[in-house]
Design an enzyme around this catalytic site. Structure first.
Site, PDB file in Angstrom:
ATOM      1  N   TYR A 133    -100.470  30.072 -30.689  1.00 11.37           N
ATOM      2  CA  TYR A 133    -100.703  30.336 -29.404  1.00 11.37           C
ATOM      3  C   TYR A 133    -101.479  31.560 -29.006  1.00 11.37           C
ATOM      4  O   TYR A 133    -101.073  32.541 -29.387  1.00 11.37           O
ATOM      5  CB  TYR A 133     -99.270  30.199 -28.720  1.00 11.37           C
ATOM      6  CG  TYR A 133     -99.091  28.854 -28.064  1.00 11.37           C
ATOM      7  CD1 TYR A 133     -99.955  28.498 -26.952  1.00 11.37           C
ATOM      8  CD2 TYR A 133     -98.016  27.955 -28.471  1.00 11.37           C
ATOM      9  CE1 TYR A 133     -99.689  27.315 -26.434  1.00 11.37           C
ATOM     10  CE2 TYR A 133     -97.769  26.695 -27.583  1.00 11.37           C
ATOM     11  CZ  TYR A 133     -98.865  26.241 -26.571  1.00 11.37           C
ATOM     12  OH  TYR A 133     -98.743  25.003 -25.976  1.00 11.37           O
ATOM     13  N   GLU A 153    -102.474  32.277 -25.177  1.00 12.64           N
ATOM     14  CA  GLU A 153    -102.635  32.266 -23.927  1.00 12.64           C
ATOM     15  C   GLU A 153    -103.254  33.773 -23.438  1.00 12.64           C
ATOM     16  O   GLU A 153    -102.651  34.736 -24.026  1.00 12.64           O
ATOM     17  CB  GLU A 153    -101.439  32.203 -22.976  1.00 12.64           C
ATOM     18  CG  GLU A 153    -101.404  30.473 -23.020  1.00 12.64           C
ATOM     19  CD  GLU A 153     -99.926  30.093 -22.578  1.00 12.64           C
ATOM     20  OE1 GLU A 153     -99.467  30.696 -21.676  1.00 12.64           O
ATOM     21  OE2 GLU A 153     -99.489  29.004 -22.900  1.00 12.64           O
ATOM     22  N   ASP A 184    -125.723  21.799 -16.387  1.00 13.32           N
ATOM     23  CA  ASP A 184    -124.829  21.454 -17.453  1.00 13.32           C
ATOM     24  C   ASP A 184    -125.666  20.897 -18.384  1.00 13.32           C
ATOM     25  O   ASP A 184    -126.179  19.632 -18.247  1.00 13.32           O
ATOM     26  CB  ASP A 184    -124.061  20.128 -16.572  1.00 13.32           C
ATOM     27  CG  ASP A 184    -123.133  19.605 -17.796  1.00 13.32           C
ATOM     28  OD1 ASP A 184    -123.334  19.734 -19.089  1.00 13.32           O
ATOM     29  OD2 ASP A 184    -122.123  18.650 -17.303  1.00 13.32           O
ATOM     30  N   THR A 211    -121.130  21.218 -23.403  1.00 11.16           N
ATOM     31  CA  THR A 211    -120.116  20.677 -24.428  1.00 11.16           C
ATOM     32  C   THR A 211    -120.560  21.036 -25.597  1.00 11.16           C
ATOM     33  O   THR A 211    -122.011  21.748 -25.874  1.00 11.16           O
ATOM     34  CB  THR A 211    -119.864  19.410 -24.534  1.00 11.16           C
ATOM     35  OG1 THR A 211    -121.374  18.748 -24.506  1.00 11.16           O
ATOM     36  CG2 THR A 211    -119.127  18.709 -23.326  1.00 11.16           C
ATOM     37  N   LYS A 246    -122.493  17.817 -28.825  1.00  4.50           N
ATOM     38  CA  LYS A 246    -123.835  16.935 -28.926  1.00  4.50           C
ATOM     39  C   LYS A 246    -124.823  17.082 -29.722  1.00  4.50           C
ATOM     40  O   LYS A 246    -124.665  17.277 -31.000  1.00  4.50           O
ATOM     41  CB  LYS A 246    -123.902  16.504 -27.340  1.00  4.50           C
ATOM     42  CG  LYS A 246    -122.871  16.011 -26.673  1.00  4.50           C
ATOM     43  CD  LYS A 246    -123.104  15.500 -25.280  1.00  4.50           C
ATOM     44  CE  LYS A 246    -121.918  14.731 -24.451  1.00  4.50           C
ATOM     45  NZ  LYS A 246    -120.988  15.891 -23.811  1.00  4.50           N
ATOM     46  N   ARG A 264    -115.753  19.266 -30.949  1.00  4.71           N
ATOM     47  CA  ARG A 264    -115.402  18.872 -29.529  1.00  4.71           C
ATOM     48  C   ARG A 264    -115.066  20.171 -28.785  1.00  4.71           C
ATOM     49  O   ARG A 264    -114.472  21.144 -29.350  1.00  4.71           O
ATOM     50  CB  ARG A 264    -114.528  18.021 -29.233  1.00  4.71           C
ATOM     51  CG  ARG A 264    -115.120  16.564 -28.940  1.00  4.71           C
ATOM     52  CD  ARG A 264    -114.459  15.339 -29.569  1.00  4.71           C
ATOM     53  NE  ARG A 264    -115.321  14.724 -30.163  1.00  4.71           N
ATOM     54  CZ  ARG A 264    -116.210  13.849 -29.334  1.00  4.71           C
ATOM     55  NH1 ARG A 264    -116.178  13.669 -27.994  1.00  4.71           N
ATOM     56  NH2 ARG A 264    -116.929  13.069 -29.901  1.00  4.71           N
TER      57      ARG A 264
HETATM   58  N1  DSN Z   1    -119.255  11.083 -22.736  1.00  6.41           N
HETATM   59  C1  DSN Z   1    -120.619  11.739 -22.466  1.00  6.41           C
HETATM   60  C2  DSN Z   1    -121.800  10.996 -22.935  1.00  6.41           C
HETATM   61  O1  DSN Z   1    -121.695  10.021 -23.558  1.00  6.41           O
HETATM   62  O2  DSN Z   1    -122.953  11.065 -22.565  1.00  6.41           O
HETATM   63  C3  DSN Z   1    -120.583  12.552 -21.355  1.00  6.41           C
HETATM   64  O3  DSN Z   1    -119.329  13.288 -21.282  1.00  6.41           O
END
Ligand code: DSN
Length: 439
Positions: free
Chosen positions: A50, A52, A196, A222, A225, A231
């Protein structure tokens, strides 16, 4: 080994999922295959801690190593993206975006301006279905008839609506985003520009897409990707952002904790640090360039086969196909493709006459297949198979009555999973994927 002994059911399901991933072609543009190193960090003892707070300012003891890990992740992100501030704690993209709005906008008063979901925007860019569109006022822009960003219309809307924050960066936009133009519009109306870059972060650090760093105030992404990490998400503030508001880092830190989250996921932070180190290599730059080459070849091969691609093609990692000219539906096409071993997702196309659950399009992309080492030759094969599959589902009539549609879908699934041609393609797909092992 331990998992099999402790929990056979979960162990078996993980094994089956690994086989599914191995034997199919993943064309979902937001998915990828992480390295073993990333997964080792993710599956480590760090999950037991933990933490925080922030490095050197924690609410618990025992941070001798965790602090070093978080600082490493921060330093690597700052260097890779060229920004002076980063927060590596957001659990994923949605809380990252919400944290930015909490740090910059007053709820029920200030306005977020993002691209409409129906045109490829994200839920968290102010859509009415999302808390971001409920806690804050929002106004949505759209694409033009050809599927491109319409900067004239965006500027006009921004001038009229005076948003506090303009969001660019999308989930289904196949073209280059002109961050400079967005920056000019935001400056003109005194708004923050938030980029984003979740979908294209890997392309940006791989230098095959313009970076928003000189034009945006805040950048979110994120990490799973095209960036090919676990993630998770990052929030970054640029020099331009600091000039506009030197308090942004403090505000964003407090929006994450105590605003939205408790303890960060330290195992995730470590895995992000590993992915950032991997993304700093020449090998990763080659990978990013190949993603785009593959997407372009996939797009041109599909076009030759008569597919209608939104905007006519792609500049990045993804392709949005409008199936209306093929007399096919996106939902049915995605199910049929999966039966043939090709995993995609149904997707709305701009000005879609169909509802979101049965949209007219599919969205595909090349990050995952490129990680496996596939190149242009394999993209031609995938386009060929895609065409063969769509031929099998064209002219299927999707009932408009809801109850009839449920029955139709049951029957369709049963039929399509037994379709001889699709089963044959699935076999060919399995043979091909055997030559391209997963990391
Ligand atoms: N779920 C993502 C996507 O597939 O583009 C976006 O959050």
């Amino acid at each position: 080994m331990n998992l099999v002994k402790t929990d056979k059911e979960i162990a078996l399901l993980i094994k089956k999922e690994a086989t599914r991933q191995k034997e199919t072609i993943d064309l979902i543009p937001s998915e990828n295959h992480t390295s073993r190193a990333v997964r080792e960090a993710l599956g480590s003892v760090l999950t037991d801690k933990y933490s925080e707070g922030y490095p050197k300012k924690r609410y618990y003891q025992g941070h001798k190593y965790i602090d070093q890990i978080e600082i490493l992740a921060e330093e690597r992100a700052k260097k890779l993206f060229g920004v002076p501030y980063v927060n590596v704690q957001p659990y994923s993209g949605s809380p990252a975006n919400l944290a930015v709005y909490l740090a910059t906008c007053t709820p029920q008063k200030d306005k977020i301006m993002g691209l409409s979901l129906a045109f490829g925007g994200h839920l968290t860019h102010g859509q009415p279905q999302s808390s971001t569109g409920q806690f804050f006022k929002s106004v949505l822009y759209e694409l033009d008839k050809e599927g491109f960003l319409d900067f004239g219309a965006i500027e006009k809307l921004a001038q009229k609506e005076k948003p506090k924050i303009i969001v660019c960066g999308y989930t289904a936009y196949p073209r280059i985003i002109d961050f400079k133009r967005f920056g000019q519009i935001a400056d003109k109306v005194g708004a923050y520009l938030m980029a984003d870059i979740s979908h294209i972060a890997g392309l940006i650090v791989g230098r095959v897409h313009q970076s928003p760093v000189s034009f945006a105030h805040i950048i979110t992404t994120t990490t799973h990707k095209t960036l090919r990490g676990p993630r998770g998400a990052l929030i970054m503030v640029t020099e331009k952002g600091l000039e506009k508001n030197p308090d942004l880092p403090k505000k964003i830190d407090s929006a994450i904790i105590p605003g939205l989250q408790g303890g960060p996921h330290d195992h995730q932070t470590a895995a992000i640090a590993v992915a950032l180190a991997e993304a700093s290599t020449q090998e990763f730059k080659n990978y990013a360039a190949q993603i785009v080459k593959n997407a372009k070849r996939l797009a041109s091969s599909l076009s030759k086969a008569g597919f209608d691609l939104i905007s006519g093609g792609t500049d990045n990692h993804l392709i949005l196909i409008d199936l209306q000219n093929k007399k096919a539906n996106g939902a049915l096409a995605a199910i049929a493709l999966e039966a043939a071993g090709i995993v995609s997702n149904k997707n709305a196309v701009p000005f879609d006459p169909m509802p979101p659950f049965y949209p007219s399009g599919i969205r595909i992309g090349t990050p995952a297949v490129t990680t496996r080492g596939m190149k242009e030759k394999e993209m031609e094969k995938i386009a060929f198979w895609t065409n063969e599959v769509i031929e099998e589902v064209k002219n299927e009539k999707l009932p408009t009555d809801k109850a009839v549609r449920v029955e139709f879908m049951k029957d369709f699934r049963a039929r399509i999973t037994k379709n001889k041609k699709l089963l044959l393609i699935a076999k060919e797909v399995k043979n091909l994927t055997a030559k391209f092992p997963l990391p």
